[in-house]
Design a protein around this motif. Structure first.
Motif, PDB file in Angstrom:
ATOM      1  N   UNK A 275     -10.079   4.111  -2.322  1.00 41.94           N
ATOM      2  CA  UNK A 275     -11.075   2.916  -2.026  1.00 41.94           C
ATOM      3  C   UNK A 275     -10.467   1.645  -1.088  1.00 41.94           C
ATOM      4  N   UNK A 276      -9.336   0.936  -1.422  1.00 42.66           N
ATOM      5  CA  UNK A 276      -9.057   0.014  -0.796  1.00 42.66           C
ATOM      6  C   UNK A 276      -8.480   0.462   0.739  1.00 42.66           C
ATOM      7  N   UNK A 277      -8.020   1.730   0.733  1.00 44.92           N
ATOM      8  CA  UNK A 277      -7.460   2.283   2.337  1.00 44.92           C
ATOM      9  C   UNK A 277      -8.924   2.475   2.975  1.00 44.92           C
ATOM     10  N   UNK A 278     -10.070   3.181   2.175  1.00 39.08           N
ATOM     11  CA  UNK A 278     -11.299   3.111   3.157  1.00 39.08           C
ATOM     12  C   UNK A 278     -11.705   1.879   3.636  1.00 39.08           C
ATOM     13  N   UNK A 279     -11.857   0.890   2.640  1.00 38.06           N
ATOM     14  CA  UNK A 279     -12.270  -0.386   2.883  1.00 38.06           C
ATOM     15  C   UNK A 279     -11.448  -1.178   4.144  1.00 38.06           C
ATOM     16  N   UNK A 280     -10.122  -0.960   4.075  1.00 39.05           N
ATOM     17  CA  UNK A 280      -9.180  -1.424   5.005  1.00 39.05           C
ATOM     18  C   UNK A 280      -9.491  -0.765   6.422  1.00 39.05           C
ATOM     19  N   UNK A 281      -9.857   0.617   6.199  1.00 38.70           N
ATOM     20  CA  UNK A 281      -9.932   1.449   7.659  1.00 38.70           C
ATOM     21  C   UNK A 281     -11.132   0.989   8.306  1.00 38.70           C
ATOM     22  N   UNK A 282     -12.419   0.619   7.573  1.00 39.40           N
ATOM     23  CA  UNK A 282     -13.490   0.151   7.908  1.00 39.40           C
ATOM     24  C   UNK A 282     -13.274  -1.465   8.809  1.00 39.40           C
ATOM     25  N   UNK A 283     -12.480  -2.241   8.086  1.00 41.63           N
ATOM     26  CA  UNK A 283     -12.082  -3.449   8.791  1.00 41.63           C
ATOM     27  C   UNK A 283     -11.480  -3.029  10.151  1.00 41.63           C
ATOM     28  N   UNK A 284     -11.012  -2.165  10.397  1.00 35.40           N
ATOM     29  CA  UNK A 284     -10.217  -1.784  11.685  1.00 35.40           C
ATOM     30  C   UNK A 284     -11.391  -1.511  12.489  1.00 35.40           C
ATOM     31  N   UNK A 285     -12.213  -0.626  12.103  1.00 37.21           N
ATOM     32  CA  UNK A 285     -13.449  -0.409  13.196  1.00 37.21           C
ATOM     33  C   UNK A 285     -14.321  -1.528  13.282  1.00 37.21           C
ATOM     34  N   UNK A 286     -14.460  -2.347  12.408  1.00 41.32           N
ATOM     35  CA  UNK A 286     -15.263  -3.756  12.662  1.00 41.32           C
ATOM     36  C   UNK A 286     -14.361  -4.635  13.821  1.00 41.32           C
TER      37      UNK A 286
ATOM     38  N   UNK B  23      11.555  -1.336   2.009  1.00 43.77           N
ATOM     39  CA  UNK B  23      10.665  -0.547   0.866  1.00 43.77           C
ATOM     40  C   UNK B  23      10.197   0.861   1.782  1.00 43.77           C
ATOM     41  N   UNK B  24       9.770   1.640   0.922  1.00 46.18           N
ATOM     42  CA  UNK B  24       9.120   2.947   1.533  1.00 46.18           C
ATOM     43  C   UNK B  24       8.019   3.429   0.698  1.00 46.18           C
ATOM     44  N   UNK B  25       6.458   3.299   1.572  1.00 45.82           N
ATOM     45  CA  UNK B  25       5.684   3.918   0.931  1.00 45.82           C
ATOM     46  C   UNK B  25       5.259   5.050   1.369  1.00 45.82           C
ATOM     47  N   UNK B  26       5.385   6.226   0.608  1.00 48.34           N
ATOM     48  CA  UNK B  26       4.950   7.615   0.808  1.00 48.34           C
ATOM     49  C   UNK B  26       3.379   7.558   1.021  1.00 48.34           C
TER      50      UNK B  26
ATOM     51  N   UNK C 175      -1.504   1.269   9.918  1.00 43.68           N
ATOM     52  CA  UNK C 175      -0.578   0.075  10.065  1.00 43.68           C
ATOM     53  C   UNK C 175      -1.380  -1.093   9.421  1.00 43.68           C
ATOM     54  N   UNK C 176      -2.675  -1.188   9.464  1.00 40.95           N
ATOM     55  CA  UNK C 176      -3.309  -2.264   8.789  1.00 40.95           C
ATOM     56  C   UNK C 176      -3.501  -1.953   7.477  1.00 40.95           C
ATOM     57  N   UNK C 177      -4.079  -0.811   6.909  1.00 39.77           N
ATOM     58  CA  UNK C 177      -4.484  -0.312   5.697  1.00 39.77           C
ATOM     59  C   UNK C 177      -3.361  -0.087   4.739  1.00 39.77           C
ATOM     60  N   UNK C 178      -2.103  -0.130   5.122  1.00 38.67           N
ATOM     61  CA  UNK C 178      -1.114  -0.199   4.218  1.00 38.67           C
ATOM     62  C   UNK C 178      -0.007  -1.143   4.900  1.00 38.67           C
ATOM     63  N   UNK C 179       0.508  -1.235   5.770  1.00 33.50           N
ATOM     64  CA  UNK C 179       1.795  -1.998   6.240  1.00 33.50           C
ATOM     65  C   UNK C 179       1.304  -3.581   6.039  1.00 33.50           C
ATOM     66  N   UNK C 180      -0.046  -4.199   6.487  1.00 36.11           N
ATOM     67  CA  UNK C 180      -0.304  -5.228   6.410  1.00 36.11           C
ATOM     68  C   UNK C 180      -1.333  -5.503   5.080  1.00 36.11           C
ATOM     69  N   UNK C 181      -1.955  -4.466   4.743  1.00 36.12           N
ATOM     70  CA  UNK C 181      -2.708  -4.515   3.533  1.00 36.12           C
ATOM     71  C   UNK C 181      -1.824  -4.679   2.176  1.00 36.12           C
ATOM     72  N   UNK C 182      -0.826  -4.077   2.257  1.00 37.18           N
ATOM     73  CA  UNK C 182      -0.051  -3.818   1.036  1.00 37.18           C
ATOM     74  C   UNK C 182       1.163  -4.843   0.982  1.00 37.18           C
ATOM     75  N   UNK C 183       1.314  -5.666   2.055  1.00 35.25           N
ATOM     76  CA  UNK C 183       2.176  -6.608   2.097  1.00 35.25           C
ATOM     77  C   UNK C 183       3.485  -6.367   2.715  1.00 35.25           C
ATOM     78  N   UNK C 184       3.602  -5.273   3.118  1.00 40.14           N
ATOM     79  CA  UNK C 184       5.031  -4.824   3.748  1.00 40.14           C
ATOM     80  C   UNK C 184       5.209  -5.775   4.798  1.00 40.14           C
ATOM     81  N   UNK C 185       4.386  -6.012   5.812  1.00 41.01           N
ATOM     82  CA  UNK C 185       4.675  -6.866   6.770  1.00 41.01           C
ATOM     83  C   UNK C 185       3.552  -8.006   6.749  1.00 41.01           C
TER      84      UNK C 185
END
Length: 991
Positions: free
Chosen positions: A163-174, A94-97, A579-589
């Motif tokens: 919104x989901x991306x921003x929340x996931x990005x803050x999780x990385x910061x946390x 799969x490929x998410x732009x 890598x977290x906000x997309x690859x993991x959070x969206x279930x690619x890996x």
């Protein structure tokens, strides 16, 4: 006779195809793309690939600002080829732009459009304008990318403003805060005066700049007896700087503890003095003075020497050059060099990283009297207040000259950091900023980010490290990681993800993992604009500071007395979190690493590096298994990088309107992306020519198979036929192209396919088999065997080319005659062809077998099939040379010629080979007739030679095949035909 000619012409098996000779890409490609979208082809591929091994190429987000450029086209087409190849190889790919949507360029453009109205608008209003601007260009670029034929998730791309991306990005910061590597600190950072914000290393570019350099005498406040001097004689430290504007912030002079310093007694037109200077830099200092102030220096003499360590231990202090009432110390520092200057370094801890380190070590004031706008504040003398730092140099130089302490000033050109967006010079400015410490051990691993990153980059992929394609990427990113400073992640802008830091009345920050996650929960529901519209209590609704184990002094942070911070996160933190906000959070890996990151070589200091640091800091592992790097797109001469700021870009949209996507994709595929890629209209036109040749090959194959149904007509090629040779070449092509695809060597794959189409297919094979295709009986085994191979060539080429030319191959797939209805309706739902090991074994057999040990077969006597065909092709080349000479002599049609293969006496085995392949040699040369002569007197060591002769007076021409042969007229029923053509006519009559 005329009627006979018409009958003969009508009896020919002429090619027929609905596949147009003219590509018509401009009209066809949008129609094909619309059908892909209507059929949800991407979804069909996903469904067909479900359950297969995953392969994730994670998209590095382009910036949502302006139309796409040629660098975008190069990058995205390379990615698209990888994804298509992997899906056609049996992976689930799969490929998410994605798009990078925050940051200064967007905010700048919005503010520019707003003009004076911006001053009256709230941060939320400006952010909404920025949001709309980014979404607008996401839409524009998405359409342009899709016009290039890119496959992937366009309906739900990832946007860093979602919104989901921003929340996931803050999780990385946390997680980084949890690991103890985020801190707020007063520290010098690269500061853009133009944009009034801190910058990270990845936002800098170095360009030459002309500045004033000065040598200045810093007079000692007291002279110890250990320094040789005369009563009343001034003793001064000679320093050098290329940034006179930093002198107001001077707080020390640094010397190297191991250098030898000279006490130099000088006599000048201004009197006598003692200068302290590194002994090895004295001559350079004197040369500068004598060059700019000839005659001023009368004499000099070294009166003593002292080591740097003792110089510092002597407790020397000097009068501040700008503020004479202040005295400053002499300290030691190991970064002092003898490459330039005087060996004594003016130290301003608020204006330099090394100076800052010295300031911490020796407890110096971290002074920064320069405001965000680049002007001096009220802590400097009156004559400097409000002056821009770049305009202050002249004032400071004249002030020093008037005070009699300026030894010399001169203009120098040096490499200097600039803000890559505004192209303006930056300054080092000490401010309170948030940093990710690269040398701070993480709580989870006990190792620092630098240590972990360097370890990963030093190890090869076989040793658990990251794979770099090309391999030099390993050293490039390692060198940058080795020297990079702490990462300043805070920015002083409106358009970005707010750093969720709260401050109590004492100015102390509250930002713990729990408080960040509470804010992230709000952002996930309302978006980051909530930071500006909600109160601290509302933002921290899900947070209980009294249960926060990471907050040791909860009583100092009453919620209702907190204020919100105004900093936003660096956009590199945005994209580096994907890598977290997309690859993991969206279930690619389920977990990192993903398989591949693919970007330009500038991303070794950008996205590759920031993604690596954030993944190591938050998860303790690399985000990627492999990193593929491509070069810059440069102009046609290969000298200048194409960029919007230079105005030398090629317009991708214009190229699409002029030539179509597949031509542009073929141009990308043919480039060695590991180097900088030259681009120009003439170079893309060459790709257009190559495209025509490839298309014509496909078209000829379709025409040749117009009456061929593989299910009923497939026939294995004869052992000694050119069909077998072509089949061997085809399987070699499959092996080599698949191997090149696996190694991401797309230019090699494209070259192999192009050369196969133009040489093995068009020039040799398809030219050789025209006679049997057109003139043999429709169902003749020889013709059907040829059609079988041509059909295999067609199917192979369409599939191998599909990742490169998706539109053309889709069109071709629809026009393949008698295509099995059970096959996929789209070529992009098929698998890449694989080679037959048995055929490949034949193709690779180049051994010469001892004739005494062999059987009677020609191959056995002279070697394997590949060896025999190698010799036959040599004879073909020799014959074509003779044929060209004959053509120059007036025989324009090769069918009017005969080829005579002369075999040396005693070479019966060679004669047997020639006899076996004589009909194939006739077709390979395209002559009317071929024969063999044994016992020819040939030079020693030569087994066989080929001669070509004119037969216009010797043989009659067959009116059906146009060949001149001795057997024309041998059949009384068809006196104007060759024996073969007469038989065919009788066969056709009997059908």
């Amino acid at each position: 006779m005329s009627d006979d000619k018409n009958i003969f012409k009508e009896s020919l098996n002429l090619p027929k195809t609905t596949f147009d000779m003219k590509a018509g890409l401009l009209a066809k490609e949008p129609v094909i793309q619309a059908r892909w979208k209507a059929d949800n082809l991407y979804g069909q591929i996903r469904k067909a690939s479900a359950g297969n091994e995953r392969f994730i190429l994670h998209d590095g987000p382009p910036y949502a600002n302006g139309n796409i450029h040629m660098g975008h086209a190069l990058n995205k087409v390379l990615k698209d080829m990888v994804v298509r190849i992997k899906n056609m190889t049996g992976f689930d790919a799969p490929y998410i732009h994605g798009w990078d949507c925050h940051g200064l360029p967007i905010e700048q453009k919005v503010m520019e459009n707003l003009g004076e109205a911006a001053a009256t608008m709230s941060a939320v209003d400006i952010r909404r304008r920025c949001h709309a601007y980014a979404k607008k260009f996401v839409g524009i670029q998405s359409e342009q990318f899709q016009r290039l034929g890119l496959m992937g998730e366009f309906d739900e791309p990832y946007l860093t403003l979602n919104k989901p991306y921003e929340a996931a990005e803050l999780e990385v910061l946390a997680k980084l805060v949890e690991n103890g590597i985020v801190r707020k600190q007063l520290k010098p950072v690269h500061w853009s005066i133009e944009n009034r914000t801190a910058l990270a290393d990845a936002e800098l570019e170095h360009k030459d700049r002309t500045d004033t350099s000065i040598f200045v005498a810093f007079e000692l406040t007291a002279v110890p007896a250990t320094l040789p001097h005369k009563e009343g004689q001034k003793v001064s430290l000679a320093i050098w700087t290329t940034t006179p504007w930093t002198l107001p912030a001077n707080r020390a002079v640094a010397v190297h503890p191991d250098f030898e310093y000279a006490c130099v007694s000088v006599n000048s037109q201004d009197g006598s003095a003692i200068w302290i200077v590194a002994e090895k830099r004295l001559e350079a200092l004197l040369a500068s003075i004598n060059s700019k102030r000839p005659g001023w220096l009368v004499s000099h003499e070294i009166t003593g020497k002292i080591g740097g360590a003792k110089l510092a231990e002597a407790g020397l202090t000097y009068k501040h050059p700008i503020d004479p009432l202040r005295s400053c110390p002499v300290v030691t520092a190991l970064y002092v060099t003898l490459e330039d200057g005087t060996g004594l370094v003016h130290t301003a801890p608020g204006h330099g990283i090394e100076d800052y380190g010295t300031g911490l070590k020796h407890h110096l004031e971290i002074c920064c009297p320069v405001g965000p706008d680049g002007t001096f504040d009220d802590t400097v003398p009156q004559w400097l207040r409000g002056v821009n730092v770049w305009k202050s140099n002249a004032l400071i130089v004249e002030r020093l000259r008037g005070a009699g302490v300026l030894l010399v000033d001169e203009q120098i050109t040096h490499s200097y950091p600039h803000d890559w967006r505004s192209k303006t010079p930056t300054i080092f400015r000490a401010t309170e900023q948030w940093f990710v410490g690269v040398d701070t051990p993480t709580k989870a691993t006990g190792r620092s980010l630098r240590e972990m990153a360097m370890n990963l980059c030093r190890r090869t992929e076989d040793d658990g490290g990251v794979q770099f394609v090309p391999s030099w990427g390993r050293n490039r990113i390692a060198g940058m990681l080795e020297s990079r400073p702490d990462w300043c992640i805070s920015r002083q802008r409106s358009w970005g993800l707010p750093i969720p830091a709260f401050y109590n009345q004492a100015g102390e920050p509250l930002m713990t993992p729990a408080s960040i996650r509470a804010v992230a929960k709000v952002f996930a529901e309302q978006g980051s604009d909530a930071w500006f519209s909600l109160s601290p209590r509302e933002l921290l609704e899900a947070y209980d500071l009294h249960k926060d184990k990471d907050l040791k002094n909860a009583a100092d942070f009453p919620i209702d007395q907190l204020t919100k911070g105004t900093d936003t996160l660096d956009v590199w933190f945005d994209s580096g979190s994907s890598w977290f906000a997309v690859a993991i959070s969206r279930g690619l890996v389920k977990d990192i690493p993903v398989n591949l990151y693919l970007e330009g070589s500038d991303q070794h200091r950008g996205w590759f590096q920031t993604s690596l640091l954030l993944a190591l800091g938050a998860a303790g592992k690399a985000p990627y298994q492999a990193v593929l790097t491509h070069g810059y797109v440069v102009d046609e001469d290969g000298r200048t990088k194409m960029s919007k700021s230079l105005g030398n870009t090629m317009n991708v949209v214009d190229q699409l309107k002029k030539r179509g996507a597949d031509v542009l994709r073929l141009w990308v595929a043919t480039q060695n992306y590991q180097e900088d890629i030259r681009c120009g209209d003439k170079l893309i036109a060459q790709a257009e020519d190559a495209y025509r040749k490839i298309r014509n090959t496909l078209r000829f194959c379709m025409g040749a198979c117009s009456d061929f149904d593989a299910a009923h007509h497939a026939t294995e090629p004869a052992d000694h036929s050119v069909d077998l040779w072509m089949k061997m070449e085809l399987h070699l092509l499959i092996r080599d192209v698949r191997g090149a695809y696996d190694r991401y060597e797309f230019h090699r794959a494209a070259r192999l396919i192009y050369e196969f189409c133009t040489v093995q297919a068009s020039s040799i094979y398809l030219s050789a088999v025209k006679d049997r295709l057109y003139c043999e009986s429709p169902n003749a085994l020889r013709r059907r065997a040829t059609q079988t191979v041509i059909h295999q060539v067609l199917m192979t080429l369409v599939k191998l080319l599909a990742p490169i030319l998706p539109h053309t191959c889709e069109e071709a797939w629809e026009h393949i005659p008698f295509r099995d209805p059970g096959q996929a309706h789209s070529v992009h739902l098929t698998r890449l062809p694989d080679y037959d090991p048995e055929v490949l074994a034949l193709a690779e057999d180049l051994r010469v077998v001892n004739p005494d040990q062999g059987s009677a077969s020609p191959e056995r006597l002279e070697g394997g099939p590949a060896y025999v065909w190698q010799r036959l092709m040599d004879l073909r080349a020799e014959g074509l040379g003779k044929l060209e000479a004959l053509r120059n002599a007036g025989v324009k049609n090769s069918l009017d010629a005969e080829a005579v293969f002369k075999v040396a006496a005693g070479k019966d085995n060679v004669a047997a080979v020639i006899e076996t392949y004589l009909k194939e040699l006739e077709d390979l040369l395209g002559v009317g007739y071929a024969r063999m002569e044994k016992g020819a007197p040939l030079p020693e060591g030569q087994d066989v030679a080929v001669e070509v002769g004119d037969t216009r007076e010797k043989y009659q021409r067959c009116e059906r095949s146009w060949k001149r042969r001795p057997d024309v007229g041998s059949d009384a029923d068809f006196p104007t035909l060759s024996a073969r053509d007469a038989v065919v006519m009788k066969d056709l009559a009997g059908q």
